[in-house]
Design a protein around this motif. Sequence first.
Motif, PDB file in Angstrom:
ATOM      1  N   SER A  15       1.282  -1.260   0.178  1.00  0.00           N
ATOM      2  CA  SER A  15      -0.009  -0.199   0.364  1.00  0.00           C
ATOM      3  C   SER A  15       1.014   1.169   0.186  1.00  0.00           C
ATOM      4  O   SER A  15       2.426   1.678   0.128  1.00  0.00           O
ATOM      5  CB  SER A  15      -1.092  -0.305   1.198  1.00  0.00           C
ATOM      6  OG  SER A  15      -1.561   1.383   1.546  1.00  0.00           O
ATOM      7  N   MET A  17       3.055   4.175   0.112  1.00  0.00           N
ATOM      8  CA  MET A  17       3.951   4.265  -0.254  1.00  0.00           C
ATOM      9  C   MET A  17       5.693   3.383  -0.761  1.00  0.00           C
ATOM     10  O   MET A  17       5.608   3.395  -1.356  1.00  0.00           O
ATOM     11  CB  MET A  17       5.370   5.193   1.333  1.00  0.00           C
ATOM     12  CG  MET A  17       4.755   6.829   1.502  1.00  0.00           C
ATOM     13  SD  MET A  17       5.182   8.498   2.608  1.00  0.00           S
ATOM     14  CE  MET A  17       4.231   8.153   3.644  1.00  0.00           C
ATOM     15  N   ASP A  36       4.697  -7.491   3.100  1.00  0.00           N
ATOM     16  CA  ASP A  36       3.388  -6.683   4.109  1.00  0.00           C
ATOM     17  C   ASP A  36       2.673  -7.853   4.777  1.00  0.00           C
ATOM     18  O   ASP A  36       2.832  -9.602   4.096  1.00  0.00           O
ATOM     19  CB  ASP A  36       2.728  -5.990   3.252  1.00  0.00           C
ATOM     20  CG  ASP A  36       1.921  -5.611   4.172  1.00  0.00           C
ATOM     21  OD1 ASP A  36       2.544  -3.739   3.044  1.00  0.00           O
ATOM     22  OD2 ASP A  36       1.219  -5.217   4.287  1.00  0.00           O
ATOM     23  N   ASN A  88       9.483   0.927   5.571  1.00  0.00           N
ATOM     24  CA  ASN A  88       8.661   1.205   5.675  1.00  0.00           C
ATOM     25  C   ASN A  88       7.531   1.337   6.174  1.00  0.00           C
ATOM     26  O   ASN A  88       6.247   2.100   6.695  1.00  0.00           O
ATOM     27  CB  ASN A  88       8.091   1.890   4.161  1.00  0.00           C
ATOM     28  CG  ASN A  88       6.877   2.151   3.884  1.00  0.00           C
ATOM     29  OD1 ASN A  88       6.906   3.129   3.763  1.00  0.00           O
ATOM     30  ND2 ASN A  88       5.914   1.398   3.179  1.00  0.00           N
ATOM     31  N   TYR A 154       3.504   6.998  18.522  1.00  0.00           N
ATOM     32  CA  TYR A 154       3.189   7.384  16.877  1.00  0.00           C
ATOM     33  C   TYR A 154       4.431   8.401  16.923  1.00  0.00           C
ATOM     34  O   TYR A 154       5.779   7.485  16.917  1.00  0.00           O
ATOM     35  CB  TYR A 154       2.551   7.268  16.622  1.00  0.00           C
ATOM     36  CG  TYR A 154       2.717   7.088  15.059  1.00  0.00           C
ATOM     37  CD1 TYR A 154       2.623   6.407  14.034  1.00  0.00           C
ATOM     38  CD2 TYR A 154       2.660   8.599  15.188  1.00  0.00           C
ATOM     39  CE1 TYR A 154       2.724   6.677  12.465  1.00  0.00           C
ATOM     40  CE2 TYR A 154       3.959   9.197  12.685  1.00  0.00           C
ATOM     41  CZ  TYR A 154       3.196   8.197  12.246  1.00  0.00           C
ATOM     42  OH  TYR A 154       3.521   7.567  10.836  1.00  0.00           O
ATOM     43  N   LYS A 158       8.273   6.844  16.447  1.00  0.00           N
ATOM     44  CA  LYS A 158       9.030   7.404  14.933  1.00  0.00           C
ATOM     45  C   LYS A 158      10.125   8.047  15.241  1.00  0.00           C
ATOM     46  O   LYS A 158      11.205   8.535  14.980  1.00  0.00           O
ATOM     47  CB  LYS A 158       8.301   8.309  14.292  1.00  0.00           C
ATOM     48  CG  LYS A 158       6.943   7.583  13.173  1.00  0.00           C
ATOM     49  CD  LYS A 158       7.846   6.736  12.411  1.00  0.00           C
ATOM     50  CE  LYS A 158       6.164   6.204  11.381  1.00  0.00           C
ATOM     51  NZ  LYS A 158       6.817   5.347  10.626  1.00  0.00           N
ATOM     52  N   ILE A 191      -3.856   3.304   6.220  1.00  0.00           N
ATOM     53  CA  ILE A 191      -4.473   2.283   5.670  1.00  0.00           C
ATOM     54  C   ILE A 191      -6.052   2.280   7.556  1.00  0.00           C
ATOM     55  O   ILE A 191      -6.738   2.538   7.547  1.00  0.00           O
ATOM     56  CB  ILE A 191      -4.575   1.224   5.810  1.00  0.00           C
ATOM     57  CG1 ILE A 191      -3.802   0.635   4.445  1.00  0.00           C
ATOM     58  CG2 ILE A 191      -5.680  -0.023   6.410  1.00  0.00           C
ATOM     59  CD1 ILE A 191      -3.032  -0.575   4.650  1.00  0.00           C
TER      60      ILE A 191
HETATM   61  N1  LIG Z   1       1.080   8.637   5.202  1.00  0.00           N
HETATM   62  C1  LIG Z   1       1.517   9.712   5.564  1.00  0.00           C
HETATM   63  O1  LIG Z   1       0.792  10.459   6.501  1.00  0.00           O
HETATM   64  C2  LIG Z   1       2.561   9.810   6.744  1.00  0.00           C
HETATM   65  C3  LIG Z   1       3.545  10.805   6.757  1.00  0.00           C
HETATM   66  C4  LIG Z   1       4.237   9.943   7.663  1.00  0.00           C
HETATM   67  C5  LIG Z   1       4.979   9.047   7.627  1.00  0.00           C
HETATM   68  N2  LIG Z   1       4.252   7.291   7.748  1.00  0.00           N
HETATM   69  C6  LIG Z   1       5.185   6.655   7.464  1.00  0.00           C
HETATM   70  O2  LIG Z   1       5.409   6.036   6.398  1.00  0.00           O
HETATM   71  C7  LIG Z   1       4.879   4.354   5.757  1.00  0.00           C
HETATM   72  C8  LIG Z   1       3.638   4.142   5.553  1.00  0.00           C
HETATM   73  O3  LIG Z   1       2.832   4.667   4.968  1.00  0.00           O
HETATM   74  P1  LIG Z   1       1.665   4.834   4.288  1.00  0.00           P
HETATM   75  O4  LIG Z   1       1.386   6.392   4.461  1.00  0.00           O
HETATM   76  O5  LIG Z   1       1.945   4.328   2.826  1.00  0.00           O
HETATM   77  O6  LIG Z   1       0.185   3.639   5.024  1.00  0.00           O
HETATM   78  P2  LIG Z   1      -0.150   2.876   4.027  1.00  0.00           P
HETATM   79  O7  LIG Z   1      -0.924   2.446   5.519  1.00  0.00           O
HETATM   80  O8  LIG Z   1      -0.806   3.449   3.141  1.00  0.00           O
HETATM   81  O9  LIG Z   1       0.741   0.809   4.208  1.00  0.00           O
HETATM   82  C9  LIG Z   1       1.522   0.842   5.782  1.00  0.00           C
HETATM   83  C10 LIG Z   1       1.912  -0.468   5.109  1.00  0.00           C
HETATM   84  O10 LIG Z   1       2.602  -1.312   5.927  1.00  0.00           O
HETATM   85  C11 LIG Z   1       1.728  -2.286   6.728  1.00  0.00           C
HETATM   86  N3  LIG Z   1       2.331  -2.874   7.737  1.00  0.00           N
HETATM   87  C12 LIG Z   1       1.537  -2.733   8.291  1.00  0.00           C
HETATM   88  N4  LIG Z   1       1.839  -3.103   9.496  1.00  0.00           N
HETATM   89  C13 LIG Z   1       2.117  -4.170   8.755  1.00  0.00           C
HETATM   90  C14 LIG Z   1       3.425  -5.961   9.983  1.00  0.00           C
HETATM   91  N5  LIG Z   1       3.572  -5.414  10.977  1.00  0.00           N
HETATM   92  N6  LIG Z   1       4.547  -6.365   9.178  1.00  0.00           N
HETATM   93  C15 LIG Z   1       4.146  -6.033   8.144  1.00  0.00           C
HETATM   94  N7  LIG Z   1       3.331  -4.647   6.963  1.00  0.00           N
HETATM   95  C16 LIG Z   1       2.665  -4.061   8.035  1.00  0.00           C
HETATM   96  C17 LIG Z   1      -0.183  -2.468   5.763  1.00  0.00           C
HETATM   97  O11 LIG Z   1      -0.636  -3.413   5.644  1.00  0.00           O
HETATM   98  C18 LIG Z   1       0.200  -1.387   4.778  1.00  0.00           C
HETATM   99  O12 LIG Z   1       0.520  -2.327   3.862  1.00  0.00           O
HETATM  100  C19 LIG Z   1       4.855   4.328   8.008  1.00  0.00           C
HETATM  101  O13 LIG Z   1       6.056   4.096   8.452  1.00  0.00           O
HETATM  102  C20 LIG Z   1       3.995   5.848   7.797  1.00  0.00           C
HETATM  103  O14 LIG Z   1       4.294   5.348   9.498  1.00  0.00           O
HETATM  104  C21 LIG Z   1       3.210   8.156   6.503  1.00  0.00           C
END
Ligand SMILES: NC(=O)c1ccc[n+]([C@@H]2O[C@H](COP(=O)([O-])OP(=O)(O)OC[C@H]3O[C@@H](n4cnc5c(N)ncnc54)[C@H](O)[C@@H]3O)[C@@H](O)[C@H]2O)c1
Length: 251
Positions: A15, A17, A36, A88, A154, A158, A191
Amino acid sequence: MRLENKVAIVTGAASGMGAAMARLFAREGAKVVVADVLPEGAAIAAEIVTAGGTALFQKMDVTDEAAWKDLVAILVERFGRVDILVNNAGVSGAADPDMMSSVSWDRLITVNAKGVFLGMKSVIPTMQAQGGGAIVNVSSIAAFVGQAGVHMGYNASKAASHVMTKSAAVQFGRDGIRVNSIHPGVMPAMIGTRATNAPPEARLPFIARIPLGREGRVEEAAYAALFLASDEASYISGTDLVVDGGWQANA
Ligand SMILES: NC(=O)c1ccc[n+]([C@@H]2O[C@H](COP(=O)([O-])OP(=O)(O)OC[C@H]3O[C@@H](n4cnc5c(N)ncnc54)[C@H](O)[C@@H]3O)[C@@H](O)[C@H]2O)c1
């Protein structure tokens, strides 16, 4: 191509990034593992293969140390190496309205911090044996500041990812291993918060503070990870790259 013949693991690549990183890394010549917990990762890997790239899906939980061991063993057997790890995978700090939930604290720290530790722990011996590698930890602007409506677990998770990046860079630099973090700002909703945070009206308060006037695109985070993972960043280690449209600069 910028990652020709490199073997790369991208966690959370079903999903957002992570999926963008997997697609981009494959276009740049890497053999990519889409790792994932969600079965949807299979479709991302299949899409990459259809486009002419090399990818495989590994259904795994980043908090499961045995699963990491299995993954590294598979890669060593199949490709003989692991060049890049992008930690990620993550869970949102805004999914639970109870900002003092101990259950949420445990989950945030276990997935977002321990998952990063286990990933590094698992690939580093192979990287040491082969003479180097690059690790990119996907942290957040939440590593630096607190935010209303975001569980402090959170932020803590981070911040742990951010500083573990520096620990690993210091401890394994002599092995040719570079470790860096990226810090996305306001990106498409995760998600766990898509229902509440994705509607345009819910995004407005966040976007108001961003000098570039919009949320980031997942590809913009992917390009930052690509640079740090590639040999173009060969003298960059232990640093943090903020990808936030200027958010953090705006006091
Ligand atoms: N979306 C934002 O605004 C944002 C901002 C800063 C940082 N982030 C960070 O960027 C990263 C990616 O986030 P995103 O926005 O693409 O979110 P997303 O929810 O679209 O994707 C996260 C993915 O991680 C997977 N995941 C969760 N727990 C897991 C586990 N225990 N084992 C394996 N896979 C697992 C999920 O199934 C999902 O596919 C994350 O670490 C998030 O904290 C997100």
